[in-house]
Structure formats: structure tokens, C-alpha cells
Motif scaffolding. Structure first.
Motif, PDB file in Angstrom:
ATOM      1  N   THR A  43       0.857  -1.188   0.000  1.00  0.00           N
ATOM      2  CA  THR A  43       0.000   0.000   0.000  1.00  0.00           C
ATOM      3  C   THR A  43       0.889   1.233   0.000  1.00  0.00           C
ATOM      4  OG1 THR A  43      -0.106   0.071   2.429  1.00  0.00           O
ATOM      5  CG2 THR A  43      -1.842  -1.150   1.273  1.00  0.00           C
ATOM      6  N   ILE A  44       0.388   2.319  -0.562  1.00  0.00           N
ATOM      7  CA  ILE A  44       1.159   3.557  -0.600  1.00  0.00           C
ATOM      8  C   ILE A  44       0.229   4.721  -0.291  1.00  0.00           C
ATOM      9  CG2 ILE A  44       0.830   3.729  -3.106  1.00  0.00           C
ATOM     10  CD1 ILE A  44       3.604   5.089  -3.214  1.00  0.00           C
ATOM     11  N   ILE A  45       0.674   5.614   0.594  1.00  0.00           N
ATOM     12  CA  ILE A  45      -0.115   6.794   0.944  1.00  0.00           C
ATOM     13  C   ILE A  45       0.801   8.010   0.994  1.00  0.00           C
ATOM     14  CG2 ILE A  45      -1.948   5.606   2.223  1.00  0.00           C
ATOM     15  CD1 ILE A  45      -0.485   6.259   4.802  1.00  0.00           C
ATOM     16  N   SER A  46       0.228   9.164   0.724  1.00  0.00           N
ATOM     17  CA  SER A  46       0.976  10.419   0.785  1.00  0.00           C
ATOM     18  C   SER A  46       0.028  11.544   1.205  1.00  0.00           C
ATOM     19  CB  SER A  46       1.582  10.737  -0.580  1.00  0.00           C
ATOM     20  OG  SER A  46       2.240  11.980  -0.565  1.00  0.00           O
ATOM     21  N   PRO A  47       0.329  12.231   2.305  1.00  0.00           N
ATOM     22  CA  PRO A  47       1.448  11.942   3.209  1.00  0.00           C
ATOM     23  C   PRO A  47       1.134  10.723   4.077  1.00  0.00           C
ATOM     24  CG  PRO A  47       0.138  13.738   4.083  1.00  0.00           C
ATOM     25  CD  PRO A  47      -0.438  13.422   2.730  1.00  0.00           C
ATOM     26  N   GLY A  48       2.201  10.180   4.680  1.00  0.00           N
ATOM     27  CA  GLY A  48       2.060   9.076   5.617  1.00  0.00           C
ATOM     28  C   GLY A  48       2.465   9.514   7.012  1.00  0.00           C
ATOM     29  N   HIS A  49       2.197   8.680   7.990  1.00  0.00           N
ATOM     30  CA  HIS A  49       2.550   9.007   9.379  1.00  0.00           C
ATOM     31  C   HIS A  49       3.114   7.768  10.067  1.00  0.00           C
ATOM     32  CE1 HIS A  49      -0.332  12.203   8.318  1.00  0.00           C
ATOM     33  NE2 HIS A  49       0.352  12.939   9.183  1.00  0.00           N
ATOM     34  N   LEU A  50       4.186   7.987  10.809  1.00  0.00           N
ATOM     35  CA  LEU A  50       4.812   6.909  11.571  1.00  0.00           C
ATOM     36  C   LEU A  50       5.096   7.405  12.984  1.00  0.00           C
ATOM     37  CD1 LEU A  50       7.356   5.468   8.980  1.00  0.00           C
ATOM     38  CD2 LEU A  50       5.368   4.272   9.920  1.00  0.00           C
ATOM     39  N   ASN A  51       5.165   6.440  13.897  1.00  0.00           N
ATOM     40  CA  ASN A  51       5.411   6.776  15.295  1.00  0.00           C
ATOM     41  C   ASN A  51       6.889   7.083  15.531  1.00  0.00           C
ATOM     42  OD1 ASN A  51       4.289   6.905  18.075  1.00  0.00           O
ATOM     43  ND2 ASN A  51       5.810   5.293  18.438  1.00  0.00           N
ATOM     44  N   ASP A  52       7.142   8.197  16.230  1.00  0.00           N
ATOM     45  CA  ASP A  52       8.499   8.567  16.626  1.00  0.00           C
ATOM     46  C   ASP A  52       8.841   7.802  17.907  1.00  0.00           C
ATOM     47  OD1 ASP A  52      10.691  10.017  17.972  1.00  0.00           O
ATOM     48  OD2 ASP A  52      10.420  11.487  16.364  1.00  0.00           O
ATOM     49  N   LYS A  53       9.924   7.007  17.852  1.00  0.00           N
ATOM     50  CA  LYS A  53      10.294   6.155  18.985  1.00  0.00           C
ATOM     51  C   LYS A  53      10.732   6.962  20.204  1.00  0.00           C
ATOM     52  CE  LYS A  53      13.126   3.850  16.304  1.00  0.00           C
ATOM     53  NZ  LYS A  53      14.127   2.875  15.793  1.00  0.00           N
ATOM     54  N   ILE A  54      11.159   8.196  19.991  1.00  0.00           N
ATOM     55  CA  ILE A  54      11.646   9.006  21.110  1.00  0.00           C
ATOM     56  C   ILE A  54      10.512   9.809  21.747  1.00  0.00           C
ATOM     57  CG2 ILE A  54      13.199  10.901  21.760  1.00  0.00           C
ATOM     58  CD1 ILE A  54      15.084   9.928  19.545  1.00  0.00           C
ATOM     59  N   THR A  55       9.720  10.504  20.926  1.00  0.00           N
ATOM     60  CA  THR A  55       8.648  11.350  21.457  1.00  0.00           C
ATOM     61  C   THR A  55       7.325  10.609  21.609  1.00  0.00           C
ATOM     62  OG1 THR A  55       7.934  12.105  19.267  1.00  0.00           O
ATOM     63  CG2 THR A  55       9.724  13.342  20.341  1.00  0.00           C
ATOM     64  N   ASN A  56       7.230   9.428  20.975  1.00  0.00           N
ATOM     65  CA  ASN A  56       5.999   8.638  20.956  1.00  0.00           C
ATOM     66  C   ASN A  56       4.841   9.399  20.309  1.00  0.00           C
ATOM     67  OD1 ASN A  56       4.789   6.133  21.442  1.00  0.00           O
ATOM     68  ND2 ASN A  56       3.778   6.889  23.296  1.00  0.00           N
ATOM     69  N   GLN A  57       5.169  10.281  19.366  1.00  0.00           N
ATOM     70  CA  GLN A  57       4.162  11.022  18.613  1.00  0.00           C
ATOM     71  C   GLN A  57       4.259  10.660  17.130  1.00  0.00           C
ATOM     72  OE1 GLN A  57       5.160  15.106  19.679  1.00  0.00           O
ATOM     73  NE2 GLN A  57       3.502  15.141  21.176  1.00  0.00           N
ATOM     74  N   LEU A  58       3.148  10.864  16.420  1.00  0.00           N
ATOM     75  CA  LEU A  58       3.154  10.605  14.993  1.00  0.00           C
ATOM     76  C   LEU A  58       3.880  11.721  14.245  1.00  0.00           C
ATOM     77  CD1 LEU A  58      -0.464   9.294  14.293  1.00  0.00           C
ATOM     78  CD2 LEU A  58       1.649   7.971  14.315  1.00  0.00           C
ATOM     79  N   ARG A  59       4.712  11.319  13.288  1.00  0.00           N
ATOM     80  CA  ARG A  59       5.414  12.289  12.443  1.00  0.00           C
ATOM     81  C   ARG A  59       5.049  12.044  10.979  1.00  0.00           C
ATOM     82  NH1 ARG A  59      11.705  12.596  13.762  1.00  0.00           N
ATOM     83  NH2 ARG A  59      11.545  14.063  12.010  1.00  0.00           N
ATOM     84  N   GLU A  60       4.938  13.133  10.252  1.00  0.00           N
ATOM     85  CA  GLU A  60       4.554  13.038   8.840  1.00  0.00           C
ATOM     86  C   GLU A  60       5.748  12.740   7.960  1.00  0.00           C
ATOM     87  OE1 GLU A  60       3.132  16.309   5.680  1.00  0.00           O
ATOM     88  OE2 GLU A  60       1.592  15.874   7.198  1.00  0.00           O
ATOM     89  N   VAL A  61       5.524  11.900   6.951  1.00  0.00           N
ATOM     90  CA  VAL A  61       6.530  11.634   5.922  1.00  0.00           C
ATOM     91  C   VAL A  61       5.862  11.895   4.575  1.00  0.00           C
ATOM     92  CG1 VAL A  61       7.756   9.956   7.331  1.00  0.00           C
ATOM     93  CG2 VAL A  61       5.944   9.169   5.788  1.00  0.00           C
ATOM     94  N   ASP A  62       6.667  12.232   3.563  1.00  0.00           N
ATOM     95  CA  ASP A  62       6.100  12.597   2.263  1.00  0.00           C
ATOM     96  C   ASP A  62       5.310  11.443   1.651  1.00  0.00           C
ATOM     97  OD1 ASP A  62       7.215  15.087   2.496  1.00  0.00           O
ATOM     98  OD2 ASP A  62       8.954  14.647   1.235  1.00  0.00           O
ATOM     99  N   ILE A  63       5.923  10.266   1.620  1.00  0.00           N
ATOM    100  CA  ILE A  63       5.279   9.078   1.052  1.00  0.00           C
ATOM    101  C   ILE A  63       5.628   7.883   1.921  1.00  0.00           C
ATOM    102  CG2 ILE A  63       5.110   7.557  -0.969  1.00  0.00           C
ATOM    103  CD1 ILE A  63       6.115   9.945  -2.657  1.00  0.00           C
ATOM    104  N   LEU A  64       4.641   7.031   2.171  1.00  0.00           N
ATOM    105  CA  LEU A  64       4.876   5.836   2.984  1.00  0.00           C
ATOM    106  C   LEU A  64       4.404   4.612   2.217  1.00  0.00           C
ATOM    107  CD1 LEU A  64       5.662   4.447   5.660  1.00  0.00           C
ATOM    108  CD2 LEU A  64       3.330   4.894   6.463  1.00  0.00           C
ATOM    109  N   ILE A  65       5.320   3.670   2.035  1.00  0.00           N
ATOM    110  CA  ILE A  65       4.989   2.389   1.411  1.00  0.00           C
ATOM    111  C   ILE A  65       5.058   1.311   2.474  1.00  0.00           C
ATOM    112  CG2 ILE A  65       5.691   0.650  -0.281  1.00  0.00           C
ATOM    113  CD1 ILE A  65       6.877   2.879  -1.960  1.00  0.00           C
ATOM    114  N   GLU A  66       4.006   0.523   2.580  1.00  0.00           N
ATOM    115  CA  GLU A  66       3.981  -0.599   3.513  1.00  0.00           C
ATOM    116  C   GLU A  66       3.675  -1.870   2.729  1.00  0.00           C
ATOM    117  OE1 GLU A  66       2.765   1.259   7.763  1.00  0.00           O
ATOM    118  OE2 GLU A  66       1.115   1.025   6.335  1.00  0.00           O
ATOM    119  N   SER A  67       4.492  -2.878   2.953  1.00  0.00           N
ATOM    120  CA  SER A  67       4.335  -4.122   2.205  1.00  0.00           C
ATOM    121  C   SER A  67       4.660  -5.301   3.115  1.00  0.00           C
ATOM    122  CB  SER A  67       5.268  -4.117   0.984  1.00  0.00           C
ATOM    123  OG  SER A  67       5.036  -5.253   0.175  1.00  0.00           O
ATOM    124  N   LYS A  68       4.307  -6.478   2.623  1.00  0.00           N
ATOM    125  CA  LYS A  68       4.585  -7.683   3.383  1.00  0.00           C
ATOM    126  C   LYS A  68       5.482  -8.594   2.566  1.00  0.00           C
ATOM    127  CE  LYS A  68       2.370 -10.942   6.515  1.00  0.00           C
ATOM    128  NZ  LYS A  68       1.106 -11.307   7.180  1.00  0.00           N
TER     129      LYS A  68
END
Length: 294
Positions: A24-49
Motif C-alpha cells: 500500500t502507498i499513501i501520501s502523506p504518511g505518518h509513523l510513530n516517533d520512537k523518542i517522542t511517541n508522537q506521529l510524524r509526517e513523511v512525504d510518502i509511505l509504502i507498507e508491504s509484506k
């Protein structure tokens, strides 16, 4: 639209062209920041298995005139370490300096570029430098609604403007013009264009549309008054327009060691709200088409 957003959406389209069914691909995407534990935006996020593993890939894009240096690569490396992602890819429209490429290799960051190339490459694929665009068109001359209230037009002086919103559609309670209603029903009348040729003669035809159907009620509305429409007779000019759309540019989407795809653009496409016609061609020769507003 934020600066650089069109470039991000274009790269998303190119990546989607090559994406497997498991991804799957989304833009913008969001991932969890391991330090702040908050969501951060990324330009494009690809998730695959892959096998039993879930893979996340970030693409960060820069559409700038200046060649990108190692500072941006360092920022991306820091971002990758903070986010729950497996890989980050840097995409630039202007390329990278030699130190930036060296640092990217050291950090395991893949670099990609997107830029215009010689248009004549298209001739080696298809032997064409334009697209023949053929469109079926019409122009409403006049219309004659048959209403449940037979005296409606005697009571009200209704201007015969096909682009006024006279028609109330029970589905969605939306108002339509006569032109929009005719266009919605145009597939019933494909035979009208059968004998016509591009940029040839115009055919004036009388077309009847039956509006008295149980699943959809149409009402004629004027000055707050309304009456159910039983049918409408249109008198319309029917014709075909042919245009040659010239090739505007060809761009190449490349990684450090290979060309991933080409984008062939034909600007000024005569489609309402969509003027950019793109062919995305992968290196194996497969192609997909997209039409968009630029």
C-alpha cells in the motif's frame, strides 16, 4: 497546496505503478516517533509484506533548483533512526552532490532523481510525437420539458438557458442544468455520432429523454415553483472534434544504478478540469495512463 506537493504526488504515482499487490502507498504518511511517541509526517509511505514480515519504506521528496547536499542526507538518516521504518529513500528533482551520494551510501539511504530528458527517446518506443484526441461533443440548441403541471410554462416566463440549474434530482437532492442532464444520458445516444467524422459536418438532431422513472424523480424548478418532469425533448447539434496534442516533455525516474520508469507528458489536454495526460512507462515496456489537473 504546499510547495513541492505536486512533486510528491507525482512520485507517489510512479511508485504505485511499480508496487506489488501486497503493498500500500499513501501520501502523506505518518509513523510513530520512537523518542517522542508522537506521529510524524513523511512525504510518502509504502507498507508491504515480504514473507511473514511487514516492511515500511519512507520516501522523502525535494523539488528544488539547487542540487541537494549532504545536509539533507544527514537529516534523513536522523529521521530514519527515530521512526519505525525499515528504509528511507531520498528523491530529488535536481540531483545530489558527490559528498551527498557518498554519505547516502554510507548510511544505506537510496537516492533517486527525477528530471527531464531528450524527447526523441519516445520515437524509439512508439514512433509518435503526438496523440490524436477524438471527442464526441454536443451543443444544445433548445429544449422542451413535458411537465406534470401542463400549465407551468404559461404561468411562468422561463428563459430557455440550458446552463441554468432548472432540474432538481431526487437522488442526492442536487440541482442540474439541462446540459448536465443531457450529458448524463448521452450514452443512450451513441448512434447519433455513428455517421460523423472528426472535424466534419454537424448533425442537428431531436432527442427525447424519458424522465418518468420510479427510481429517480426529476422536478423542474423555477422561482421557487416546481413540477415533476415526465420527459424532455432536446434539439442539439452533434459533432466530433479531432485534435493533435503534441508531446510536451519526457522525464526519467532513476535510482543510482538503473532507470525505474519514464514519464511522457502531453500538456493542454482538452478534457474539462484535466489538462495533463501522462504515460508512465516502466523499463519492461509496460505502460499506464493518468489524466490530471496541473
Amino acid at each position: 497546496m504546499k510547495k513541492g506537493r505536486k512533486f510528491e504526488l507525482l512520485i507517489q504515482t510512479l511508485e504505485k505503478h511499480a508496487l506489488s499487490k501486497n503493498g500500500t502507498i499513501i501520501s502523506p504518511g505518518h509513523l510513530n516517533d520512537k523518542i517522542t511517541n508522537q506521529l510524524r509526517e513523511v512525504d510518502i509511505l509504502i507498507e508491504s509484506k515480504i514473507g511473514n514480515s511487514n516492511i515500511s519504506i519512507i520516501l522523502e521528496c525535494r523539488d528544488r533548483k539547487a542540487i541537494q547536499d549532504s545536509t539533507w542526507i544527514e537529516q534523513l538518516y536522523s529521521k530514519l533512526k527515530d521512526l519505525n521504518a525499515d528504509k528511507i529513500i531520498a528523491v530529488s528533482s535536481s540531483g545530489f552532490t558527490k559528498p551527498a551520494l557518498e554519505k547516502a551510501r554510507q548510511y544505506g539511504i537510496e537516492t533517486r532523481t527525477f528530471g527531464e530528458i531528450d524527447k526523441t527517446i519516445v520515437e524509439s518506443w512508439w514512433q509518435v510525437n503526438h496523440i490524436d484526441f477524438i471527442s464526441k461533443q454536443f451543443r444544445i440548441v433548445c429544449f422542451y420539458p413535458c411537465l406534470e403541471d401542463e400549465d407551468f410554462f404559461k404561468k411562468h416566463s422561463v428563459p430557455g438557458n440550458p446552463d441554468e440549474k432548472y432540474v432538481l434530482d431526487s437522488i442526492g437532492e442536487r440541482l442540474l442544468t439541462m446540459t448536465e442532464l443531457f450529458r448524463e444520458n448521452i450514452d443512450q445516444f451513441k448512434y447519433l455520432w455513428g455517421s460523423l467524422v472528426p472535424n466534419g459536418k454537424v448533425s442537428r438532431d431531436r432527442i427525447n429523454i424519458d424522465c418518468n422513472v420510479p427510481e429517480r424523480e426529476l422536478q423542474f424548478v423555477f422561482n421557487g415553483q416546481r413540477s415533476k418532469i415526465l420527459n424532455i425533448v432536446f434539439v442539439a447539434d452533434i459533432f466530433i472534434v479531432g485534435e493533435k496534442i503534441p508531446l510536451s516533455k519526457v522525464s526519467s525516474y532513476t535510482s543510482a544504478d538503473s532507470t525505474l520508469s519514464h514519464v511522457i507528458e502531453y500538456d493542454g489536454f482538452p478534457i474539462k478540469d484535466k489538462n495533463m495526460f501522462r504515460i508512465i512507462r516502466s523499463e519492461d515496456g509496460n505502460a499506464t495512463i493518468s489524466v490530471s489537473k496541473e
